[in-house]
Design a protein around this motif. Structure first.
Motif, PDB file in Angstrom:
ATOM      1  N   THR A 186      -1.051  14.089  21.361  1.00  0.00           N
ATOM      2  CA  THR A 186      -1.473  14.477  20.018  1.00  0.00           C
ATOM      3  C   THR A 186      -1.975  15.921  20.020  1.00  0.00           C
ATOM      4  O   THR A 186      -2.192  16.516  21.084  1.00  0.00           O
ATOM      5  CB  THR A 186      -2.625  13.570  19.543  1.00  0.00           C
ATOM      6  OG1 THR A 186      -3.741  13.778  20.412  1.00  0.00           O
ATOM      7  CG2 THR A 186      -2.224  12.103  19.531  1.00  0.00           C
ATOM      8  N   GLU A 242      -4.905  16.777  19.253  1.00  0.00           N
ATOM      9  CA  GLU A 242      -6.229  16.744  19.873  1.00  0.00           C
ATOM     10  C   GLU A 242      -6.145  16.857  21.397  1.00  0.00           C
ATOM     11  O   GLU A 242      -7.012  17.457  22.022  1.00  0.00           O
ATOM     12  CB  GLU A 242      -6.985  15.465  19.480  1.00  0.00           C
ATOM     13  CG  GLU A 242      -7.476  15.457  18.059  1.00  0.00           C
ATOM     14  CD  GLU A 242      -6.385  15.191  17.023  1.00  0.00           C
ATOM     15  OE1 GLU A 242      -6.541  15.658  15.883  1.00  0.00           O
ATOM     16  OE2 GLU A 242      -5.379  14.535  17.352  1.00  0.00           O
ATOM     17  N   PRO A 290     -10.438   6.523  26.145  1.00  0.00           N
ATOM     18  CA  PRO A 290      -9.745   5.833  25.041  1.00  0.00           C
ATOM     19  C   PRO A 290      -9.711   4.312  25.150  1.00  0.00           C
ATOM     20  O   PRO A 290      -9.884   3.620  24.147  1.00  0.00           O
ATOM     21  CB  PRO A 290      -8.325   6.411  25.091  1.00  0.00           C
ATOM     22  CG  PRO A 290      -8.494   7.736  25.738  1.00  0.00           C
ATOM     23  CD  PRO A 290      -9.632   7.597  26.712  1.00  0.00           C
ATOM     24  N   ALA A 296     -12.864   2.838  23.737  1.00  0.00           N
ATOM     25  CA  ALA A 296     -13.246   3.230  22.374  1.00  0.00           C
ATOM     26  C   ALA A 296     -13.269   2.030  21.431  1.00  0.00           C
ATOM     27  O   ALA A 296     -12.390   1.174  21.472  1.00  0.00           O
ATOM     28  CB  ALA A 296     -12.285   4.290  21.844  1.00  0.00           C
ATOM     29  N   LEU A 349     -15.119   1.889  17.464  1.00  0.00           N
ATOM     30  CA  LEU A 349     -16.084   2.438  16.515  1.00  0.00           C
ATOM     31  C   LEU A 349     -17.069   1.394  16.006  1.00  0.00           C
ATOM     32  O   LEU A 349     -18.203   1.733  15.669  1.00  0.00           O
ATOM     33  CB  LEU A 349     -15.378   3.138  15.358  1.00  0.00           C
ATOM     34  CG  LEU A 349     -14.792   4.507  15.717  1.00  0.00           C
ATOM     35  CD1 LEU A 349     -14.080   5.123  14.529  1.00  0.00           C
ATOM     36  CD2 LEU A 349     -15.851   5.448  16.257  1.00  0.00           C
ATOM     37  N   LEU A 361     -16.882   6.273  20.845  1.00  0.00           N
ATOM     38  CA  LEU A 361     -15.930   7.276  20.361  1.00  0.00           C
ATOM     39  C   LEU A 361     -15.047   7.772  21.498  1.00  0.00           C
ATOM     40  O   LEU A 361     -15.558   8.188  22.547  1.00  0.00           O
ATOM     41  CB  LEU A 361     -16.715   8.448  19.754  1.00  0.00           C
ATOM     42  CG  LEU A 361     -15.904   9.612  19.226  1.00  0.00           C
ATOM     43  CD1 LEU A 361     -15.234   9.221  17.908  1.00  0.00           C
ATOM     44  CD2 LEU A 361     -16.808  10.821  19.021  1.00  0.00           C
ATOM     45  N   SER A 362     -13.747   7.787  21.295  1.00  0.00           N
ATOM     46  CA  SER A 362     -12.808   8.247  22.313  1.00  0.00           C
ATOM     47  C   SER A 362     -12.923   9.754  22.520  1.00  0.00           C
ATOM     48  O   SER A 362     -13.050  10.530  21.573  1.00  0.00           O
ATOM     49  CB  SER A 362     -11.368   7.918  21.898  1.00  0.00           C
ATOM     50  OG  SER A 362     -10.447   8.558  22.772  1.00  0.00           O
ATOM     51  N   SER A 414     -10.494  11.652  20.435  1.00  0.00           N
ATOM     52  CA  SER A 414     -10.670  11.769  18.990  1.00  0.00           C
ATOM     53  C   SER A 414     -11.040  13.216  18.648  1.00  0.00           C
ATOM     54  O   SER A 414     -11.564  13.950  19.493  1.00  0.00           O
ATOM     55  CB  SER A 414     -11.784  10.841  18.507  1.00  0.00           C
ATOM     56  OG  SER A 414     -13.034  11.325  18.988  1.00  0.00           O
ATOM     57  N   PRO A 415     -10.768  13.652  17.414  1.00  0.00           N
ATOM     58  CA  PRO A 415     -11.139  15.020  17.038  1.00  0.00           C
ATOM     59  C   PRO A 415     -12.621  15.328  17.271  1.00  0.00           C
ATOM     60  O   PRO A 415     -12.968  16.406  17.767  1.00  0.00           O
ATOM     61  CB  PRO A 415     -10.790  15.080  15.546  1.00  0.00           C
ATOM     62  CG  PRO A 415      -9.692  14.070  15.376  1.00  0.00           C
ATOM     63  CD  PRO A 415     -10.043  12.964  16.341  1.00  0.00           C
TER      64      PRO A 415
END
Length: 130
Positions: free
Chosen positions: A26, A28, A76, A79, A81, A86-87, A90-91
């Motif tokens: 991705t 990210e 990841p 992860a 939520l 939080l991974s 992630s952004p």
């Protein structure tokens, strides 16, 4: 402002990125690779307790909205939520790794540009992490 990453976290995250099939990479992941490349890499014992790294619990505040989030930065596969995990991919995870309490990080998230203030960081010994 340059992130600070432990050699151990660098190896773990770098391997994660390299092992990811190109079809699953991705934007990210590219940003995270850039953050890793620009980071100051140090021994785990040299990182202040106030720096966000893998498995850190942290509280961050969006300066525009005043909204506060309390999360744990994880790999990841961990992860979730609903459990406030939080991974790193992630952004928000990419934006915050390597930065510490009191810092304000400017980052473009899916909701647009944000100024994020890191309010609190808690790092627990590895054996205490579940």
């Amino acid at each position: 402002m340059k992130p600070i990453i432990s050699h151990q976290d660098y190896k773990t995250i770098y391997s994660l990125i390299q092992d990811m099939p190109s079809s699953q990479r991705t934007k990210e992941m590219g940003q995270l690779q850039q953050e890793l490349d620009s980071a100051a890499r140090v021994e785990e014992s040299e990182i202040a307790e106030s720096i966000i790294r893998l498995n850190s619990y942290f509280e961050v505040k969006d300066q525009a909205s005043g909204k506060t989030l309390q999360l744990r930065l994880v790999l990841p596969k961990q992860a979730n939520l609903a459990e406030q995990k939080l991974s790193i991919l992630s952004p928000l995870g990419v934006a915050l790794i390597g930065f510490g309490e009191g810092m304000v990080v400017d980052w473009v998230l899916p909701g647009g540009p944000k100024k994020l203030e890191i309010i609190k960081v808690v790092n627990t010994p590895l054996e205490a992490k579940v």
